[in-house]
Design an enzyme around this catalytic site. Structure first.
Site, mmCIF file in Angstrom:
data_model
loop_
_atom_site.group_PDB
_atom_site.id
_atom_site.type_symbol
_atom_site.label_atom_id
_atom_site.label_comp_id
_atom_site.label_asym_id
_atom_site.label_seq_id
_atom_site.Cartn_x
_atom_site.Cartn_y
_atom_site.Cartn_z
ATOM 1 N N HIS A 187 0.940 -1.078 -0.079
ATOM 2 C CA HIS A 187 -0.094 0.082 0.203
ATOM 3 C C HIS A 187 0.966 1.165 0.014
ATOM 4 O O HIS A 187 1.895 1.106 0.715
ATOM 5 C CB HIS A 187 -0.934 -0.067 1.181
ATOM 6 C CG HIS A 187 -1.917 -1.033 1.334
ATOM 7 N ND1 HIS A 187 -2.370 -1.831 2.635
ATOM 8 C CD2 HIS A 187 -2.699 -1.683 0.269
ATOM 9 C CE1 HIS A 187 -2.995 -2.820 2.039
ATOM 10 N NE2 HIS A 187 -3.371 -2.897 0.825
ATOM 11 N N TRP A 205 4.392 -1.398 5.064
ATOM 12 C CA TRP A 205 4.825 -2.370 5.473
ATOM 13 C C TRP A 205 4.006 -3.474 5.415
ATOM 14 O O TRP A 205 3.637 -4.389 6.158
ATOM 15 C CB TRP A 205 5.271 -2.088 6.941
ATOM 16 C CG TRP A 205 6.127 -1.111 7.311
ATOM 17 C CD1 TRP A 205 7.502 -0.934 6.978
ATOM 18 C CD2 TRP A 205 5.695 -0.009 7.805
ATOM 19 N NE1 TRP A 205 8.121 0.175 7.310
ATOM 20 C CE2 TRP A 205 7.136 0.921 7.924
ATOM 21 C CE3 TRP A 205 4.650 0.747 8.270
ATOM 22 C CZ2 TRP A 205 7.174 2.153 8.522
ATOM 23 C CZ3 TRP A 205 4.789 2.105 8.659
ATOM 24 C CH2 TRP A 205 6.085 2.792 8.867
ATOM 25 N N HIS A 206 3.237 -3.522 4.009
ATOM 26 C CA HIS A 206 2.033 -4.399 3.896
ATOM 27 C C HIS A 206 2.547 -5.240 2.625
ATOM 28 O O HIS A 206 1.578 -5.577 1.794
ATOM 29 C CB HIS A 206 0.944 -3.635 3.545
ATOM 30 C CG HIS A 206 0.170 -3.028 5.005
ATOM 31 N ND1 HIS A 206 -0.729 -2.017 4.888
ATOM 32 C CD2 HIS A 206 0.535 -3.179 6.206
ATOM 33 C CE1 HIS A 206 -0.946 -1.715 5.935
ATOM 34 N NE2 HIS A 206 -0.300 -2.017 6.882
ATOM 35 N N SER A 207 3.668 -5.796 2.541
ATOM 36 C CA SER A 207 4.132 -6.435 1.288
ATOM 37 C C SER A 207 3.366 -7.941 1.417
ATOM 38 O O SER A 207 3.149 -8.457 2.293
ATOM 39 C CB SER A 207 5.399 -6.908 1.514
ATOM 40 O OG SER A 207 6.351 -5.764 1.695
#
Length: 655
Positions: free
Chosen positions: A321, A587-589
């Protein structure tokens, strides 16, 4: 040296009995803790090993006291892994740095603790048996004890993880909600931002914080560390998995290397009689597969890995994101976490007493109290540019099937709005909210004082990236990583615009929208100019001169009914250039081992089996084929719960 449940054991002293397991999890992150914990509790005779590259987290304040989460993201942290891309013109000729959880519990042990669930259509669009929203809802409920409102049909009340609003409600957040109600009259309040089936209302954010104790509630403690009596459930910390081992076409174990200063670098082997599960995340899992000979033949041949299974989808489809943290100076009476984060003695002593006596206060808090999952009106979509306008005369949104392109119907391609949002009324374009403290900005840019952030991130960027190994057998070697932020890379939906322009248009609109809300808060005392676009000196859109606002600044809020700032075309260009330099990870890999058909670039099937081999599954955030409109922790949890059910069914165990 390796750590088993906190015991330090030299690799050469491991006995052969210790090296034999039924199930091995490569990685001990969020999904692995859930799946392994459920299976161990259901059948304590199962010998289960979790091999984790990072350290233990049990009982450490940094993973227990909520306000300390920022320490895990600080330079020198031992609980994160960092992945750095090459500089890209798309983001101002700078690298993008992605931080991941590298410790027992993974990201759920170090994150912001945001309880933000995906919308139902996200899971339905995965188009995989067993993974629809209706099928996953019981598992989402199974994870949680929802402490804020009884008898809500989409929430659970007897699960391991506690969900609450945390130990405090800041005046910054209250003002945000008050201002939103008066400024944004087209929207109202919403009781539950995370009920799966609705969006576009302002409300309070829930958190993975226990309302009674004020502590972080996470799967490492609630699924794994609470089973210390089970000697068959083991965690090997500080050990990196190199590759999966095979007997024929069946996974039979893993090769690993200790990852600490005392390690000799000697490779060790542990065997799995029933199953190997890769749970190393969107970066770690595709790397293990590729070092094991499973991936694109082109990638593997380039680094000298013999090809076992040609799976071109491994390491592709990387998604995140796109996030913007927009900071503002706050009045002296604003309730923020700045003093605690700076370790100011008086502030720390005040809140420590409340925390020790009641388990409440700002120490039982993450600073994020209020916000919205925002779905734009037609007028707002027009402000975003052609990518978000639904005026295209081609195929109607109601004719689309999940994941289907318009060419299948012989119609012209759709706009981003048509293809992604119009057919899914539960789907927002972004999360927007306030944070009581300075996060996401280099603290050297600010003076001592109080701050708040009105930040946002886009849920469904069109840009895609990729990550692939650069070394055949070194698990510490940096990968070739291209996040794809704001790049044109073949993901266009409509020929009138590009992936980059669609993603950038949303960031520009988000900046304008968030700024209007921020400057109406009573605690507002001006922008932190060094973290905003620099407009012309006489521009009506301009902020104060670059540099921090003095502590005694008289700058204050504008009236609720003040006109919005009018931006010129030149201003928009300035914001675009700034956004390219300022956009960052959330930090939404996810997505690098997608769960979809092999012919469509998939890596695993709906039972989480890796195509082309046996006895090997993936259970982590690498499997979502498409993005989710939420922070990703809830999705990682439900992947873990679903993996436990699937594995239990195959082993004849009721989980």
């Amino acid at each position: 040296m390796l750590s088993f449940w906190g015991r330090t054991v030299p690799p050469q002293q491991l006995t052969m009995a210790t090296k034999q397991y039924d199930i091995i999890f490569a990685g001990a992150g969020t999904a692995a803790c859930v799946a392994a914990g459920r299976l161990a509790a259901a059948d304590p005779s199962l010998k289960i090993l979790l091999v984790e590259a990072g350290p233990h987290t049990h009982g450490l304040d940094a993973h227990v006291q909520p306000y300390r989460y920022v320490s895990n993201l600080a330079p020198g942290s031992t609980t994160i892994g960092a992945y750095v891309s090459p500089p890209s013109p798309a983001v101002g000729d700078r690298p993008i740095v992605i931080v991941t959880g590298q410790c027992v519990g993974g990201a759920s042990a170090i994150n912001f603790m945001m309880y933000t669930r995906a919308c139902a259509s996200d899971y339905d669009d995965w188009n995989a048996p067993g993974w629809s929203a209706e099928e996953l809802l019981p598992l989402l409920k199974k994870t949680e004890t929802y402490q804020e409102a009884p008898d809500q049909p989409t929430h659970g009340y007897d699960g391991p993880l506690k969900v609450s609003h945390g130990g405090h409600f800041t005046n910054v957040a209250q003002q945000f909600l008050d201002v939103a109600a008066k400024y944004d009259t087209e929207r109202g309040a919403i009781d539950d931002l995370n009920a799966l089936y609705e969006c576009d209302g302002y409300g309070r954010w829930a958190k993975w914080i226990d309302k009674e104790t004020g502590q972080r509630s996470d799967p490492a403690r609630q699924y794994i560390y609470n089973q210390t009596g089970n000697s068959n459930l083991e965690i090997m910390a500080n050990a990196r998995v190199v590759r999966v081992l095979f007997e024929g076409d069946r996974a039979s174990g893993v090769e690993y290397v200790a990852d600490d200063a005392n390690s000799s670098g000697t490779r060790q082997v542990v065997h799995a009689s029933r199953l190997v599960v890769l749970s190393a995340g969107a970066f770690g899992t595709p790397a293990i597969l590729e070092r094991s000979g499973i991936g694109s033949a082109r990638v593997l041949e380039k680094v000298g890995v013999p090809v076992r299974v040609d799976l071109p989808g491994v390491g592709e489809n990387y998604q995140d994101h796109h996030c913007m943290f927009i900071p503002y100076h706050a009045a002296d009476d604003a309730e923020t976490l700045d003093g605690l984060w700076r370790g100011e003695p008086e502030e720390t002593a005040h809140w420590q007493k409340i925390y020790d006596e009641e388990g409440k206060g700002l120490m039982a808090h993450n600073g994020v109290d209020a916000g919205i999952k925002l779905r734009p009106t037609p007028a707002e979509r027009a402000q975003m540019g052609p990518a978000f306008q639904d005026t295209h005369p081609g195929l109607g949104a109601q004719d689309m099937q999940p994941g289907e392109g318009t060419e299948a119907h012989g119609a012209s391609p759709l706009t981003h709005w048509d293809a992604t949002f119009a057919r899914a009324p539960d789907r927002p374009v972004m999360a927007l909210g306030c944070l009581s403290g300075l996060v996401g900005v280099d603290p050297s840019l600010a003076l001592k004082g109080k701050y708040f952030v009105v930040g946002f991130y886009s849920f469904y960027p069109l840009s895609r990236g990729r990550v692939h190994i650069m070394s055949a057998d070194d698990p510490r070697a940096p990968p070739a990583f291209e996040p794809g932020f704001l790049e044109d890379n073949g993901t266009n939906v409509h020929p009138a615009y590009s992936a980059a322009s669609a993603d950038l248009d949303l960031l520009v609109w988000g900046y304008k929208r968030s700024r209007e809300l921020a400057r109406r808060l009573p605690v507002y005392r001006g922008e932190l100019a060094s973290a905003h676009p620099v407009f012309a000196a006489d521009d009506a859109a301009g902020v104060e001169a670059p540099g921090p606002v003095p502590m005694n600044s008289k700058r204050g809020p504008v009236p609720i009914d003040a006109p919005d700032i009018v931006y010129s075309a030149e201003d928009d260009a300035i914001i675009e250039r700034w956004a390219r330099r300022a956009v960052t990870t959330t930090w939404h890999s996810l997505g690098t081992c997608a769960m979809k058909a092999r012919s469509d670039g998939g890596v695993v099937d709906a039972r989480l089996n890796v195509y082309g081999v046996k006895g090997l599954k993936v259970a982590d955030l690498s499997i979502p084929p498409s993005n989710v409109g939420a922070n990703t922790c809830s999705t990682a949890l439900v992947i873990g719960e679903r993996a436990a059910v699937i594995i239990g069914e195959e082993l004849g165990i009721e989980v």
